[in-house]
Structure formats: structure tokens, C-alpha cells
Design a protein around this motif. Structure first.
Motif, PDB file in Angstrom:
ATOM      1  N   SER B  41      45.295  38.045  48.165  1.00 48.28           N
ATOM      2  CA  SER B  41      44.824  38.641  49.422  1.00 48.28           C
ATOM      3  C   SER B  41      45.593  38.064  50.609  1.00 48.28           C
ATOM      4  O   SER B  41      45.342  38.450  51.751  1.00 48.28           O
ATOM      5  CB  SER B  41      43.323  38.382  49.605  1.00 48.28           C
ATOM      6  OG  SER B  41      43.059  36.988  49.652  1.00 48.28           O
ATOM      7  N   ASN B  88      52.290  42.855  49.142  1.00 46.69           N
ATOM      8  CA  ASN B  88      52.299  44.177  49.783  1.00 46.69           C
ATOM      9  C   ASN B  88      52.720  45.266  48.798  1.00 46.69           C
ATOM     10  O   ASN B  88      52.276  46.409  48.900  1.00 46.69           O
ATOM     11  CB  ASN B  88      53.196  44.169  51.027  1.00 46.69           C
ATOM     12  CG  ASN B  88      52.516  43.448  52.177  1.00 46.69           C
ATOM     13  OD1 ASN B  88      51.300  43.537  52.347  1.00 46.69           O
ATOM     14  ND2 ASN B  88      53.291  42.702  52.959  1.00 46.69           N
TER      15      ASN B  88
ATOM     16  N   SER C  97      38.576  35.985  34.181  1.00 48.28           N
ATOM     17  CA  SER C  97      37.388  35.204  34.537  1.00 48.28           C
ATOM     18  C   SER C  97      36.980  35.535  35.971  1.00 48.28           C
ATOM     19  O   SER C  97      37.829  35.682  36.848  1.00 48.28           O
ATOM     20  CB  SER C  97      37.686  33.709  34.463  1.00 48.28           C
ATOM     21  OG  SER C  97      38.081  33.364  33.159  1.00 48.28           O
ATOM     22  N   ALA C  98      35.682  35.625  36.195  1.00 50.20           N
ATOM     23  CA  ALA C  98      35.191  35.987  37.524  1.00 50.20           C
ATOM     24  C   ALA C  98      34.807  34.763  38.337  1.00 50.20           C
ATOM     25  O   ALA C  98      34.355  33.753  37.804  1.00 50.20           O
ATOM     26  CB  ALA C  98      33.980  36.903  37.385  1.00 50.20           C
ATOM     27  N   ARG C  99      35.013  34.875  39.629  1.00 50.26           N
ATOM     28  CA  ARG C  99      34.444  33.930  40.581  1.00 50.26           C
ATOM     29  C   ARG C  99      33.119  34.530  41.019  1.00 50.26           C
ATOM     30  O   ARG C  99      33.079  35.643  41.546  1.00 50.26           O
ATOM     31  CB  ARG C  99      35.398  33.790  41.770  1.00 50.26           C
ATOM     32  CG  ARG C  99      34.808  32.931  42.845  1.00 50.26           C
ATOM     33  CD  ARG C  99      35.692  32.831  44.064  1.00 50.26           C
ATOM     34  NE  ARG C  99      34.930  32.186  45.096  1.00 50.26           N
ATOM     35  CZ  ARG C  99      35.360  31.150  45.810  1.00 50.26           C
ATOM     36  NH1 ARG C  99      36.563  30.682  45.634  1.00 50.26           N
ATOM     37  NH2 ARG C  99      34.594  30.595  46.709  1.00 50.26           N
ATOM     38  N   ILE C 100      32.047  33.807  40.783  1.00 56.06           N
ATOM     39  CA  ILE C 100      30.703  34.358  40.994  1.00 56.06           C
ATOM     40  C   ILE C 100      30.006  33.648  42.152  1.00 56.06           C
ATOM     41  O   ILE C 100      29.965  32.421  42.193  1.00 56.06           O
ATOM     42  CB  ILE C 100      29.852  34.213  39.703  1.00 56.06           C
ATOM     43  CG1 ILE C 100      30.541  34.918  38.528  1.00 56.06           C
ATOM     44  CG2 ILE C 100      28.437  34.755  39.920  1.00 56.06           C
ATOM     45  CD1 ILE C 100      29.948  34.592  37.167  1.00 56.06           C
ATOM     46  N   GLU C 101      29.490  34.455  43.092  1.00 60.87           N
ATOM     47  CA  GLU C 101      28.646  33.932  44.181  1.00 60.87           C
ATOM     48  C   GLU C 101      27.216  34.317  43.836  1.00 60.87           C
ATOM     49  O   GLU C 101      26.877  35.502  43.842  1.00 60.87           O
ATOM     50  CB  GLU C 101      29.012  34.561  45.532  1.00 60.87           C
ATOM     51  CG  GLU C 101      30.483  34.556  45.879  1.00 60.87           C
ATOM     52  CD  GLU C 101      31.016  33.156  46.127  1.00 60.87           C
ATOM     53  OE1 GLU C 101      30.257  32.321  46.641  1.00 60.87           O
ATOM     54  OE2 GLU C 101      32.181  32.897  45.776  1.00 60.87           O
ATOM     55  N   TYR C 112      39.821  40.285  38.126  1.00 61.63           N
ATOM     56  CA  TYR C 112      40.844  41.306  37.901  1.00 61.63           C
ATOM     57  C   TYR C 112      40.545  42.028  36.588  1.00 61.63           C
ATOM     58  O   TYR C 112      39.968  41.443  35.672  1.00 61.63           O
ATOM     59  CB  TYR C 112      42.235  40.661  37.773  1.00 61.63           C
ATOM     60  CG  TYR C 112      42.688  39.944  39.004  1.00 61.63           C
ATOM     61  CD1 TYR C 112      43.284  40.631  40.048  1.00 61.63           C
ATOM     62  CD2 TYR C 112      42.520  38.573  39.139  1.00 61.63           C
ATOM     63  CE1 TYR C 112      43.701  39.973  41.197  1.00 61.63           C
ATOM     64  CE2 TYR C 112      42.939  37.905  40.280  1.00 61.63           C
ATOM     65  CZ  TYR C 112      43.531  38.612  41.310  1.00 61.63           C
ATOM     66  OH  TYR C 112      43.941  37.965  42.445  1.00 61.63           O
ATOM     67  N   VAL C 130      46.329  47.622  36.920  1.00 65.63           N
ATOM     68  CA  VAL C 130      45.711  46.331  37.241  1.00 65.63           C
ATOM     69  C   VAL C 130      44.919  46.535  38.523  1.00 65.63           C
ATOM     70  O   VAL C 130      45.451  47.050  39.513  1.00 65.63           O
ATOM     71  CB  VAL C 130      46.752  45.221  37.446  1.00 65.63           C
ATOM     72  CG1 VAL C 130      46.062  43.881  37.684  1.00 65.63           C
ATOM     73  CG2 VAL C 130      47.665  45.112  36.231  1.00 65.63           C
ATOM     74  N   LEU C 154      45.727  47.648  42.239  1.00 64.06           N
ATOM     75  CA  LEU C 154      46.644  46.718  42.912  1.00 64.06           C
ATOM     76  C   LEU C 154      48.047  47.317  42.949  1.00 64.06           C
ATOM     77  O   LEU C 154      48.980  46.826  42.303  1.00 64.06           O
ATOM     78  CB  LEU C 154      46.623  45.358  42.216  1.00 64.06           C
ATOM     79  CG  LEU C 154      45.420  44.482  42.635  1.00 64.06           C
ATOM     80  CD1 LEU C 154      45.129  43.422  41.588  1.00 64.06           C
ATOM     81  CD2 LEU C 154      45.676  43.814  43.992  1.00 64.06           C
ATOM     82  N   ASP C 155      48.194  48.376  43.707  1.00 62.33           N
ATOM     83  CA  ASP C 155      49.491  49.043  43.840  1.00 62.33           C
ATOM     84  C   ASP C 155      49.977  48.960  45.286  1.00 62.33           C
ATOM     85  O   ASP C 155      50.770  49.788  45.728  1.00 62.33           O
ATOM     86  CB  ASP C 155      49.380  50.506  43.401  1.00 62.33           C
ATOM     87  CG  ASP C 155      48.402  51.294  44.262  1.00 62.33           C
ATOM     88  OD1 ASP C 155      47.744  50.685  45.133  1.00 62.33           O
ATOM     89  OD2 ASP C 155      48.293  52.525  44.078  1.00 62.33           O
ATOM     90  N   GLY C 156      49.473  47.964  45.994  1.00 71.22           N
ATOM     91  CA  GLY C 156      49.899  47.755  47.372  1.00 71.22           C
ATOM     92  C   GLY C 156      48.875  48.230  48.391  1.00 71.22           C
ATOM     93  O   GLY C 156      48.987  47.900  49.574  1.00 71.22           O
ATOM     94  N   ARG C 161      43.601  44.191  48.598  1.00 67.29           N
ATOM     95  CA  ARG C 161      43.761  42.850  49.169  1.00 67.29           C
ATOM     96  C   ARG C 161      42.513  42.456  49.938  1.00 67.29           C
ATOM     97  O   ARG C 161      42.076  41.298  49.889  1.00 67.29           O
ATOM     98  CB  ARG C 161      45.000  42.786  50.069  1.00 67.29           C
ATOM     99  CG  ARG C 161      46.302  42.864  49.295  1.00 67.29           C
ATOM    100  CD  ARG C 161      47.518  42.454  50.127  1.00 67.29           C
ATOM    101  NE  ARG C 161      47.720  43.292  51.299  1.00 67.29           N
ATOM    102  CZ  ARG C 161      48.276  44.522  51.268  1.00 67.29           C
ATOM    103  NH1 ARG C 161      48.662  45.038  50.120  1.00 67.29           N
ATOM    104  NH2 ARG C 161      48.437  45.201  52.372  1.00 67.29           N
ATOM    105  N   LEU C 164      39.765  41.259  47.609  1.00 61.17           N
ATOM    106  CA  LEU C 164      40.023  39.909  47.088  1.00 61.17           C
ATOM    107  C   LEU C 164      39.806  38.839  48.169  1.00 61.17           C
ATOM    108  O   LEU C 164      39.375  37.733  47.873  1.00 61.17           O
ATOM    109  CB  LEU C 164      41.451  39.809  46.546  1.00 61.17           C
ATOM    110  CG  LEU C 164      41.754  40.682  45.316  1.00 61.17           C
ATOM    111  CD1 LEU C 164      43.251  40.657  45.025  1.00 61.17           C
ATOM    112  CD2 LEU C 164      40.956  40.216  44.104  1.00 61.17           C
ATOM    113  N   GLY C 165      40.076  39.215  49.403  1.00 56.46           N
ATOM    114  CA  GLY C 165      39.930  38.261  50.510  1.00 56.46           C
ATOM    115  C   GLY C 165      38.489  37.973  50.873  1.00 56.46           C
ATOM    116  O   GLY C 165      38.187  36.950  51.493  1.00 56.46           O
ATOM    117  N   SER C 167      36.214  37.253  48.749  1.00 58.77           N
ATOM    118  CA  SER C 167      35.532  36.663  47.599  1.00 58.77           C
ATOM    119  C   SER C 167      35.139  35.209  47.782  1.00 58.77           C
ATOM    120  O   SER C 167      34.534  34.615  46.907  1.00 58.77           O
ATOM    121  CB  SER C 167      36.414  36.772  46.365  1.00 58.77           C
ATOM    122  OG  SER C 167      37.488  35.870  46.468  1.00 58.77           O
TER     123      SER C 167
END
Lengths: 168, 168, 168
Positions: B41, B88, C97-101, C112, C130, C154-156, C161, C164-165, C167
Motif C-alpha cells: 500500500s 503502481n 496468512s491474514a492479519r486479523i483485527e 492476499y 492476485v 492487484l493490477d495497479g 492499495r 491494504l493501507g 489494515s
């Protein structure tokens, strides 16, 4: 002993069981996360030690299923020219997170494995194989080991879909 | 205090230690799972904050190993034109599950990382790099941070196999 | 009751909460690890059951976002000709693997997903897609379920992004 103390003791015993379950899941996840580093570094004995003495490793070779029986045959596979070529060229046996069904001293884990290789001519990595994996595990003397690992290549064959459909 | 109560207290202290171990493993796995989202990100500060103030990130560039020292250099890498181009275009730093060796306030984690990129011309994703990773971690004021992350490209170089062989 | 007993009871209650948190994280990781095997085996009902009755699955199709609403639409997607073709050719929905809140009875997980397919003509596997994933989860009657899963390719595209930011 008072009722309150009896209750506390029951809570403690219940909590212990729950922690033991989490620890077992963690140990199995760790075993599976150990396979890649062991096999990709060519550590034949460390790879074989993940299996039970009489453990089996079955995987697709072409349309068929090959079976390695016992640690000696797993060591031989790691030391053999085919595997040595793969790791000398550059390779990752990249395994996904497993879904684990735990039943006391045995467990069944389902995951994917991806073999990513390096091609020195094109200087590119590529996905060489993707397989559905079923790991049958048993805890012996406190240590989780593989009784059978079964990999079916995900190239459209029915057995791979059937394996994944049994997972839960 | 009765013997039974002393025993209960010992069980409770033992259980606490086991839960703390599981929590430490979970926090380390979470730190590693945070790297991809942070870097993909373009969150430069969040990426750098995974490292210790003086932490290092060493990775293969061609046949050599480049070393970033401290959070500032890690932030610069994320903000730099090379990385900005990658994200990007579309990219995933896809990390595998780590095998973690925990030793009180330090730990070593071994895993794989895969950089999967998108190529706008062919409209296809491709595996750009696969590396063996070793993370040396330390807990400071209760927070796990990276002291050194070392990535060797899995393109046949000996260092990558050696890193993976040290993990058990 | 003595002070010491009161303290022990507080320690036990605190430990119980910590174990419950680890269990919740484990259940969510397991739910996410169940998606691939369910969808790649064509198990439409098992796939849909991961979602809440009114749960949504939103994912990129070309530049747009398609939304499946409720379990019926998720089942239909699995049974539809597009997905059946993919799994009959050979496919792995390989999730990281996930980041979990975690926040009491709700959670947000970031990870991903990679769709790796088999091409029968070239007899090669390839990375087809992806995506960045955000899973919004809720625990209902003790069972974690997906309220919304949102995947951006995730193709730009900026949305991937941005997801993901968020998270961390």
C-alpha cells in the motif's frame, strides 16, 4: 474443600485442555511450515524426521501416484538427482495455511503446496506444480509426526477435488 | 496455605507461561503478515515501524546483498521510484507461514516470500522473485520488532539453501 | 475469601479472556483456510456456509466490482459454468496468512489471495489473479461468519492499495 475451590479447579482443568488444543494446532502448523525449509535446503534427515518411522508420502507423478514408504525412502528422494537438480537451480516448496481437524492424538490437515522454480535461461521464476495436500498426523511420545501425506496435482484430476472436498 | 492451593497456584503460573508463549508466536506471525499490506500500500512509516529503530533489512540485488540500516532507509526504499513503480503496476509481497524459534525476548522466524507482479502489457500476473527469509526479532517494551530481516533469492545461490537449513 | 484466593480468581479470569482471544483468532484463520478447499472442490453449500445468511462477496471483474448477496448467490457462483470450468481444468485459490483485527464479536482480516490455474495445452500452471482481500466477520451464536469479503485485483488499481493501507 469449598464449592468455590472446586469450581476454580474445574475452570483451571478446562482452561488447560483449551491451551493444550491451541498448542497442538500450533505444533502441527509448525511441522507443516518446516517441510519447505527442510526439503529446499536438501536436509534429508530433517525432512524424513517429520514423518513417522513407517510414514508414507504419496504424490502425483504424471497421472499416477507414487508412494514413498518410511524415512529411508524419503531421505533417498531428497538426496536423489531429481530433487538435487531442482534445489540447485533454485526452488521453493511454498505451502499454504492448513485447515486442521484435531482428534485427540491424531489429526488431519488440508492445505495447498506450490513448487516455484527458477529457470536460469530466462532468469525467471515459474510455478511448476500446485497440489492439494492431505496430511494424516499422529502424536507419539508427545511429538506430532506425519503418518501419511497425500498430494494430488491440481491439473484437473478428480482425486484432487475429492481430497479438498473431504476437508471439513 | 494447603498443599492443594499451592499446587493450583503452580498450575496457574505454568498455564500463564504457556499462554504467553502462544501469544508471542501469534504476535510474531502477525508482524510478518503485516509486512505485505504495509509495503504494497506504500505505507512507508508503517513498514519501517515493523523494524527496530536500528533494524536492518538485507536482500539480494543481483548476485549481491544490499543492506538498509534503520527505519529511515526502509522508509526511503518504500517511497523510492523502484518500489513505487512496482506497486503502481500492481504487486503482492506474498509471504508464507513462518517457522518460529522463540527464546524469551528474542526469536528467529524462517519463511518464504514471493513477489507477484502485474504486467499491464500482457495483462498477466507473474512471479517476479521468490526468496528465503530469516527474521531476527526482539521484544522491546512488550512489542516485537525486526532486528534483521535477511532475504536470499532462490535462484540457485548457496546462501539461500544455507539459510533454510539453519531453521530447525 | 482470602486476598490470595481473590487474586487467583482474577488471574484465572484474565487467563480465560486471553485464551478466548487466541481461540477466536484461530477460528477466523481456520475459516479463511477453509475457503480454498471448499471452492476448489466445488462444494457450493460448504462455501456459502462460511458467509452469514445475508453476507456479501464483492470482487473485481474487469475494472468493476461485482457483488454477490446472500448464500444463494454464492452457491450459484460455485455451481456456475465459469467456476466449474476453472476447477475442472485444475485450480487453487491459494490464500495467504491474514492479519486479523479482533474487536469482541466482530473482526476485520486482511490477506492476499492468488488464483493459480492449470493450462492443459501448455501443461503448465500459471498465476491467473492476485487480489487484496478484506474480510469483515461477525460471531453469531458462537460461530464466526463472513459479513463481507471484498477483493480488489492487484493490477495497479488504487482501491487495492487503499484496502491494504487500512489494515493496520
Amino acid at each position: 474443600m469449598s464449592n468455590e475451590l472446586t469450581e476454580d479447579r474445574r475452570s483451571l482443568a478446562d482452561l488447560l485442555q483449551r491451551v493444550e488444543r491451541l498448542e497442538a494446532l500450533e505444533e502441527i502448523a509448525r511441522l507443516i511450515a518446516s517441510y519447505g525449509p527442510a526439503v529446499d535446503s536438501g536436509s534429508a534427515a530433517a525432512t524424513a524426521a517429520l514423518w513417522d518411522v513407517e510414514g508414507r508420502y504419496r504424490f502425483s507423478v504424471g497421472p499416477d501416484l507414487v508412494t514413498l514408504r518410511g524415512r529411508d525412502q524419503i531421505e533417498e528422494m531428497v538426496q536423489g538427482p531429481g530433487h538435487q537438480q531442482i534445489i540447485n537451480d533454485g526452488a521453493s516448496h511454498f505451502l499454504g495455511s492448513a485447515r486442521i481437524e484435531l482428534d485427540d492424538e491424531t489429526a488431519v490437515a488440508t492445505c495447498y503446496s506450490m513448487l516455484v522454480r527458477y529457470d536460469g535461461d530466462s532468469r525467471r521464476h515459474y510455478v511448476d506444480r500446485v497440489s492439494a495436500n492431505r496430511w494424516v498426523l499422529r502424536r507419539t511420545d508427545g511429538v506430532w509426526q506425519v503418518v501419511e501425506r497425500l498430494n494430488h496435482l491440481l491439473d484437473g484430476r478428480e482425486e484432487a477435488r475429492a481430497l479438498l472436498g473431504q476437508s471439513g
